[in-house]
Design an enzyme around this catalytic site. Structure first.
Site, short mmCIF file in Angstrom:
data_model
loop_
_atom_site.label_atom_id
_atom_site.label_comp_id
_atom_site.label_asym_id
_atom_site.label_seq_id
_atom_site.Cartn_x
_atom_site.Cartn_y
_atom_site.Cartn_z
N ALA A 117 0.65 -1.16 -0.01
CA ALA A 117 0.19 0.07 0.09
C ALA A 117 0.95 1.10 -0.08
O ALA A 117 2.17 1.09 0.11
CB ALA A 117 -0.85 0.03 1.21
N LYS A 118 0.17 2.16 -0.03
CA LYS A 118 0.88 3.72 -0.19
C LYS A 118 1.88 4.06 0.81
O LYS A 118 3.08 4.30 0.84
CB LYS A 118 -0.15 4.92 -0.10
CG LYS A 118 -0.83 5.41 -1.12
CD LYS A 118 -1.12 6.75 -1.22
CE LYS A 118 -1.87 7.34 -2.31
NZ LYS A 118 -3.29 6.94 -2.37
#
Ligand code: GLU
Length: 323
Positions: free
Chosen positions: A253-254
């Protein structure tokens, strides 16, 4: 002839995990000399954002994938965007209602809202209690099946029993949908089809022989097989490919830095480095080798894919970014 697909939801950036699933689905179809279809799953109206579909397709092309049918290229089984296919889902709902398999459900707004998207790891709600099970849909009352917002969702009745299938990577799998999620949502209160119904209707209507997708949808497969049986639809072959986890063991994820295709492209990382890195992460290329997807077709072998998720290290990510 093999027909495979990738079915992105236009709700956010495509990260390396999505890209690897897309690459593997594409390689699977191409290695069999098959057709590859792009289908956009945009029924989660609360999360879909304008412009994301176009960006995702552009990034997948940048990576080196192509498709024979899809929203931007057309094809004989279109439209290839789910929000334009509602009448097909309504027809399937009518069949299920006529077979006495649906009931109206006014409980648990949250479960019903969640049904819009594919339930990825950790997103499955608790088992449905069955509180509304007796509210059978009367198919003779057409308004119940009409488009649009209503006071209830529709759920499919699930009887106890194992549903088994042979997965191309995960091997023999059995799930008991009645014990896991219980009766599941097939139409939301807003009138739109739930993920489980839409995916089954479309995979059959689009002639999919193989469903290659992330392993977090393995347990959804049992529900989808129940729907195929109830609708007299052919059951495709399933190939659930391992997920990709960040250095902390969580889904990429980010927070793991630049892990989306868009970030990497903007940072000037060449697409053949990304494709080579993705392939190396599942044993289809040597570490550090650049490769275009088309160069990997002859090396693809489903038997080489691991059943275990792939954990990528900080060093792996740094190598990809050219650090
Ligand atoms: N649209 C789903 C997702 O993005 C994929 C569903 C599928 O491949 O069956 O997770």
């Amino acid at each position: 002839m093999v027909r495979g697909r990738f079915a992105p939801s236009p709700t956010g950036a495509l990260h390396l995990g999505n890209a690897r699933t897309a690459l593997l689905a594409w390689l699977h179809a191409r290695a069999h000399g098959g057709a590859f279809v792009m289908r956009v799953e945009d029924l989660d109206f609360g999360r879909v954002r304008p412009g994301i579909m176009e960006r995702q397709l552009d990034e997948l092309r940048w990576l080196g994938l192509d498709w024979d049918e899809g929203p931007d290229v057309g094809g004989p089984f279109g439209p290839y965007v789910q929000s334009q296919r509602q009448e097909r889902y309504d027809a399937a709902l009518r069949t299920l209602a006529q077979r006495g398999l649906l009931f109206e459900c006014t409980c648990s707004r949250k479960d019903i809202a969640q049904a819009a998207s594919a339930p990825h790891a950790g997103e499955e709600g608790p088992r449905y209690t069955g509180a509304c099970r007796d509210h059978r849909v009367d198919p003779a009352v057409p308004s119940l099946m009409a488009h649009g917002r209503s006071l209830f969702a529709l759920r499919m009745r699930v009887e106890p029993g194992a549903v088994c299938f042979a997965d191309g990577v995960m091997g023999d799998c059995c799930f008991d949908p009645a014990a896991e999620g219980g009766d599941f949502v097939v139409r939301r209160r807003d009138g739109a089809a739930a993920y489980q119904l839409a995916v089954v209707v479309d995979d059959a209507a689009m002639g999919m022989t193989h469903v290659v997708r992330g392993a977090d949808l393995l347990s959804s497969t049992a529900r989808q097989i129940l729907l195929c049986r109830a609708l007299d639809l052919p059951v495709p072959a399933f190939v659930h490919v391992p997920l990709m986890l960040g250095p902390d063991g969580e889904r990429l994820a980010k927070r793991h830095g630049a892990v989306s295709l868009g970030d990497l492209r903007e940072a000037g990382v060449p697409p053949e480095r990304v494709a080579g890195w993705l392939a190396a992460s599942c044993g289809l290329a040597a570490p550090g080798e650049d490769a275009r997807p088309a160069e990997l077709v002859r090396r693809f072998d489903v038997a080489r894919l691991s059943r275990e998720p792939t954990t990528v290290s900080e060093a792996d990510l740094a190598r990809l970014r050219g650090g």
